[in-house]
Write a protein that holds these residues in place. Structure first.
Motif, PDB file in Angstrom:
ATOM      1  N   ALA A  68      34.121  40.881  36.756  1.00  9.92           N
ATOM      2  CA  ALA A  68      34.074  40.851  38.224  1.00  9.92           C
ATOM      3  C   ALA A  68      32.839  40.091  38.693  1.00  9.92           C
ATOM      4  O   ALA A  68      32.904  39.306  39.643  1.00  9.92           O
ATOM      5  N   TRP A  69      31.715  40.301  38.023  1.00  9.43           N
ATOM      6  CA  TRP A  69      30.475  39.585  38.362  1.00  9.43           C
ATOM      7  C   TRP A  69      30.653  38.079  38.143  1.00  9.43           C
ATOM      8  O   TRP A  69      30.324  37.266  39.006  1.00  9.43           O
ATOM      9  N   ALA A  70      31.198  37.728  36.990  1.00  7.37           N
ATOM     10  CA  ALA A  70      31.389  36.310  36.663  1.00  7.37           C
ATOM     11  C   ALA A  70      32.367  35.643  37.631  1.00  7.37           C
ATOM     12  O   ALA A  70      32.145  34.496  38.044  1.00  7.37           O
ATOM     13  N   CYS A  71      33.429  36.347  38.002  1.00  5.88           N
ATOM     14  CA  CYS A  71      34.397  35.783  38.951  1.00  5.88           C
ATOM     15  C   CYS A  71      33.747  35.528  40.303  1.00  5.88           C
ATOM     16  O   CYS A  71      33.982  34.486  40.929  1.00  5.88           O
ATOM     17  N   GLY A  72      32.950  36.471  40.763  1.00  3.38           N
ATOM     18  CA  GLY A  72      32.250  36.290  42.037  1.00  3.38           C
ATOM     19  C   GLY A  72      31.329  35.093  42.008  1.00  3.38           C
ATOM     20  O   GLY A  72      31.286  34.293  42.956  1.00  3.38           O
ATOM     21  N   GLN A  73      30.580  34.944  40.936  1.00  3.52           N
ATOM     22  CA  GLN A  73      29.693  33.787  40.789  1.00  3.52           C
ATOM     23  C   GLN A  73      30.489  32.495  40.747  1.00  3.52           C
ATOM     24  O   GLN A  73      30.113  31.503  41.367  1.00  3.52           O
ATOM     25  N   HIS A  74      31.578  32.501  40.011  1.00  2.00           N
ATOM     26  CA  HIS A  74      32.415  31.313  39.888  1.00  2.00           C
ATOM     27  C   HIS A  74      32.959  30.879  41.246  1.00  2.00           C
ATOM     28  O   HIS A  74      33.078  29.677  41.525  1.00  2.00           O
ATOM     29  N   LEU A  75      33.266  31.850  42.092  1.00  2.00           N
ATOM     30  CA  LEU A  75      33.789  31.548  43.423  1.00  2.00           C
ATOM     31  C   LEU A  75      32.696  31.176  44.422  1.00  2.00           C
ATOM     32  O   LEU A  75      32.978  30.837  45.566  1.00  2.00           O
ATOM     33  N   GLY A  76      31.446  31.243  43.986  1.00  2.00           N
ATOM     34  CA  GLY A  76      30.335  30.864  44.847  1.00  2.00           C
ATOM     35  C   GLY A  76      29.911  31.947  45.822  1.00  2.00           C
ATOM     36  O   GLY A  76      29.252  31.658  46.828  1.00  2.00           O
TER      37      GLY A  76
ATOM     38  N   ASP B  75      27.911  35.360  47.185  1.00  2.00           N
ATOM     39  CA  ASP B  75      26.614  36.011  47.020  1.00  2.00           C
ATOM     40  C   ASP B  75      26.918  37.369  46.389  1.00  2.00           C
ATOM     41  O   ASP B  75      27.208  38.334  47.082  1.00  2.00           O
ATOM     42  N   VAL B  76      26.936  37.419  45.072  1.00  2.00           N
ATOM     43  CA  VAL B  76      27.399  38.588  44.331  1.00  2.00           C
ATOM     44  C   VAL B  76      26.392  39.728  44.455  1.00  2.00           C
ATOM     45  O   VAL B  76      25.206  39.551  44.232  1.00  2.00           O
ATOM     46  N   THR B  77      26.915  40.889  44.846  1.00  4.11           N
ATOM     47  CA  THR B  77      26.097  42.097  44.933  1.00  4.11           C
ATOM     48  C   THR B  77      26.751  43.180  44.081  1.00  4.11           C
ATOM     49  O   THR B  77      27.936  43.093  43.732  1.00  4.11           O
ATOM     50  N   ALA B  78      25.988  44.215  43.791  1.00  2.00           N
ATOM     51  CA  ALA B  78      26.517  45.330  43.009  1.00  2.00           C
ATOM     52  C   ALA B  78      27.682  45.998  43.739  1.00  2.00           C
ATOM     53  O   ALA B  78      28.653  46.423  43.111  1.00  2.00           O
ATOM     54  N   GLU B  79      27.602  46.065  45.061  1.00  9.43           N
ATOM     55  CA  GLU B  79      28.673  46.692  45.838  1.00  9.43           C
ATOM     56  C   GLU B  79      29.982  45.922  45.710  1.00  9.43           C
ATOM     57  O   GLU B  79      31.053  46.510  45.535  1.00  9.43           O
TER      58      GLU B  79
ATOM     59  N   VAL C  33      30.836  43.845  43.267  1.00  6.00           N
ATOM     60  CA  VAL C  33      31.290  43.955  41.878  1.00  6.00           C
ATOM     61  C   VAL C  33      31.953  45.301  41.644  1.00  6.00           C
ATOM     62  O   VAL C  33      33.017  45.389  41.032  1.00  6.00           O
ATOM     63  N   GLU C  34      31.354  46.363  42.173  1.00  7.71           N
ATOM     64  CA  GLU C  34      31.922  47.697  41.982  1.00  7.71           C
ATOM     65  C   GLU C  34      33.299  47.811  42.635  1.00  7.71           C
ATOM     66  O   GLU C  34      34.225  48.363  42.046  1.00  7.71           O
ATOM     67  N   ARG C  35      33.449  47.274  43.830  1.00 10.80           N
ATOM     68  CA  ARG C  35      34.740  47.348  44.518  1.00 10.80           C
ATOM     69  C   ARG C  35      35.818  46.565  43.774  1.00 10.80           C
ATOM     70  O   ARG C  35      36.941  47.054  43.597  1.00 10.80           O
ATOM     71  N   VAL C  36      35.483  45.371  43.321  1.00  6.28           N
ATOM     72  CA  VAL C  36      36.458  44.547  42.603  1.00  6.28           C
ATOM     73  C   VAL C  36      36.815  45.192  41.263  1.00  6.28           C
ATOM     74  O   VAL C  36      37.988  45.297  40.903  1.00  6.28           O
ATOM     75  N   ALA C  37      35.809  45.628  40.533  1.00  3.60           N
ATOM     76  CA  ALA C  37      36.051  46.258  39.227  1.00  3.60           C
ATOM     77  C   ALA C  37      36.865  47.535  39.395  1.00  3.60           C
ATOM     78  O   ALA C  37      37.768  47.811  38.593  1.00  3.60           O
ATOM     79  N   ARG C  38      36.578  48.327  40.418  1.00  5.82           N
ATOM     80  CA  ARG C  38      37.335  49.564  40.650  1.00  5.82           C
ATOM     81  C   ARG C  38      38.814  49.251  40.885  1.00  5.82           C
ATOM     82  O   ARG C  38      39.694  49.920  40.353  1.00  5.82           O
ATOM     83  N   GLU C  39      39.100  48.236  41.686  1.00  7.08           N
ATOM     84  CA  GLU C  39      40.492  47.867  41.947  1.00  7.08           C
ATOM     85  C   GLU C  39      41.192  47.429  40.663  1.00  7.08           C
ATOM     86  O   GLU C  39      42.349  47.784  40.427  1.00  7.08           O
TER      87      GLU C  39
END
Length: 63
Positions: A27-35, A37-41, A43-49
């Motif tokens: 989830a972190w890597a996907c957020g970075q790849h999409l450009g 501003d990756v935050t823990a919140e 990442v947690e929401r995406v990973a939870r889904e």
């Protein structure tokens, strides 16, 4: 990421901790790849889904 992994591992007890950690890292890597501003919140929401999808798509005998 470690805190997010621990929180989600405690929430998804039927999912191996290594799978939870991989999901958080992905989830972190996907957020970075999409450009984003990756935050823990985020990442947690995406990973939870994603983890919910895994748990809900498992055959009944594995739930």
């Amino acid at each position: 990421m470690e805190l997010v992994t621990h929180r989600l591992a405690a929430e998804f007890l039927t999912v191996p901790p290594s799978t939870v950690a991989r999901c958080v890292a992905d989830a972190w890597a996907c957020g970075q790849h999409l450009g984003l501003d990756v935050t823990a919140e985020i990442v947690e929401r995406v990973a939870r889904e994603r983890l919910l999808g895994m748990v809900n798509s498992a055959p009944p005998s594995r739930r």
